[in-house]
Design a protein around this motif. Structure first.
Motif, PDB file in Angstrom:
ATOM      1  N   LEU A  68       0.885  -1.241  -0.062  1.00 50.27           N
ATOM      2  CA  LEU A  68       0.028  -0.022   0.154  1.00 50.27           C
ATOM      3  C   LEU A  68       0.841   1.243   0.035  1.00 50.27           C
ATOM      4  CD1 LEU A  68      -2.993   1.086   0.166  1.00 50.27           C
ATOM      5  CD2 LEU A  68      -2.619   1.261   2.694  1.00 50.27           C
ATOM      6  N   TYR A  69       2.064   1.333   0.826  1.00 51.37           N
ATOM      7  CA  TYR A  69       2.900   2.328   0.801  1.00 51.37           C
ATOM      8  C   TYR A  69       3.562   2.717  -0.373  1.00 51.37           C
ATOM      9  CZ  TYR A  69       6.556   5.396   2.705  1.00 51.37           C
ATOM     10  OH  TYR A  69       7.355   6.333   2.880  1.00 51.37           O
ATOM     11  N   LYS A  70       3.756   1.887  -1.464  1.00 51.88           N
ATOM     12  CA  LYS A  70       4.241   1.980  -2.597  1.00 51.88           C
ATOM     13  C   LYS A  70       3.200   2.667  -3.699  1.00 51.88           C
ATOM     14  CE  LYS A  70       7.617  -1.660  -2.576  1.00 51.88           C
ATOM     15  NZ  LYS A  70       8.035  -3.122  -3.171  1.00 51.88           N
ATOM     16  N   MET A  92       1.723  -0.462  11.192  1.00 51.00           N
ATOM     17  CA  MET A  92       1.477   0.845  10.815  1.00 51.00           C
ATOM     18  C   MET A  92       2.918   1.602  11.452  1.00 51.00           C
ATOM     19  SD  MET A  92      -2.446   1.966  11.074  1.00 51.00           S
ATOM     20  CE  MET A  92      -2.161   1.912  12.916  1.00 51.00           C
ATOM     21  N   GLU A  93       3.275   1.155  12.563  1.00 58.07           N
ATOM     22  CA  GLU A  93       4.321   1.984  13.034  1.00 58.07           C
ATOM     23  C   GLU A  93       5.760   1.771  12.428  1.00 58.07           C
ATOM     24  OE1 GLU A  93       4.832   3.868  16.039  1.00 58.07           O
ATOM     25  OE2 GLU A  93       2.840   4.365  16.012  1.00 58.07           O
ATOM     26  N   ALA A  94       5.671   0.422  11.682  1.00 54.78           N
ATOM     27  CA  ALA A  94       6.848   0.232  11.001  1.00 54.78           C
ATOM     28  C   ALA A  94       6.901   0.633   9.540  1.00 54.78           C
ATOM     29  CB  ALA A  94       7.210  -1.274  10.796  1.00 54.78           C
ATOM     30  N   ILE A  95       5.967   0.740   8.870  1.00 52.25           N
ATOM     31  CA  ILE A  95       5.618   1.031   7.413  1.00 52.25           C
ATOM     32  C   ILE A  95       5.307   2.636   7.227  1.00 52.25           C
ATOM     33  CG2 ILE A  95       4.458   0.620   5.224  1.00 52.25           C
ATOM     34  CD1 ILE A  95       6.357  -1.677   6.533  1.00 52.25           C
ATOM     35  N   PHE A  96       4.525   3.149   8.168  1.00 55.84           N
ATOM     36  CA  PHE A  96       4.087   4.517   8.149  1.00 55.84           C
ATOM     37  C   PHE A  96       4.600   5.366   9.338  1.00 55.84           C
ATOM     38  CE2 PHE A  96       1.093   2.440   5.112  1.00 55.84           C
ATOM     39  CZ  PHE A  96       1.174   3.322   3.948  1.00 55.84           C
ATOM     40  N   PRO A  97       5.733   5.588   9.642  1.00 52.38           N
ATOM     41  CA  PRO A  97       6.260   6.096  10.970  1.00 52.38           C
ATOM     42  C   PRO A  97       5.745   7.603  10.888  1.00 52.38           C
ATOM     43  CG  PRO A  97       8.108   5.745   9.535  1.00 52.38           C
ATOM     44  CD  PRO A  97       6.757   5.071   8.660  1.00 52.38           C
ATOM     45  N   ASP A  98       5.853   8.289   9.725  1.00 50.80           N
ATOM     46  CA  ASP A  98       5.464   9.547   9.880  1.00 50.80           C
ATOM     47  C   ASP A  98       3.868  10.069   9.754  1.00 50.80           C
ATOM     48  OD1 ASP A  98       8.113  10.245  10.132  1.00 50.80           O
ATOM     49  OD2 ASP A  98       8.572  10.006   7.981  1.00 50.80           O
TER      50      ASP A  98
END
Length: 109
Positions: A68-70, A92-98
């Motif tokens: 999803l991030y990509k 979520m903490e690992a992939i979307f930290p900001d």
């Protein structure tokens, strides 16, 4: 699976609020349906991505959210809403930290 038109619509006109959840399938095959949706301007459900898995765990959510991030044009500007399942929260903490993370009001109650 993510539909190209839905991703393009999200990146151009949809509010950057993403709802993440999973539900258990009770059919003959069993498993879990992973769902990522948004709401459009008419407050209707706007599908973003979905997937099927054998079980819900942190490793699975990390893999799913990496994909999803990509696809998201500005991943640091999204608001992620979930039920705070440990697997979803850790991913979520690992992939979307900001990105901002919030809990679903329904699950909070």
């Amino acid at each position: 699976m993510a539909i190209g038109a839905c991703i393009e619509g999200f990146n151009s006109v949809i509010r950057p609020v993403i709802y993440i959840d999973a539900t258990y399938l009770k059919a003959r095959t069993k498993g879990v349906l992973l769902v990522v949706v948004c709401k459009d301007g008419n407050e209707m459900i706007y599908p973003l991505a979905f997937g099927f898995a054998n079980s819900e765990c942190t490793e699975l959510w990390i893999w799913f959210l990496k994909k999803l991030y990509k696809l998201i044009q500005y991943p640091d500007r999204v608001l992620l809403v979930s039920d705070r399942h440990n697997g979803i929260f850790n991913a979520m903490e690992a992939i979307f930290p900001d990105a901002a993370h919030r809990i679903c009001a329904y699950h909070l109650a």
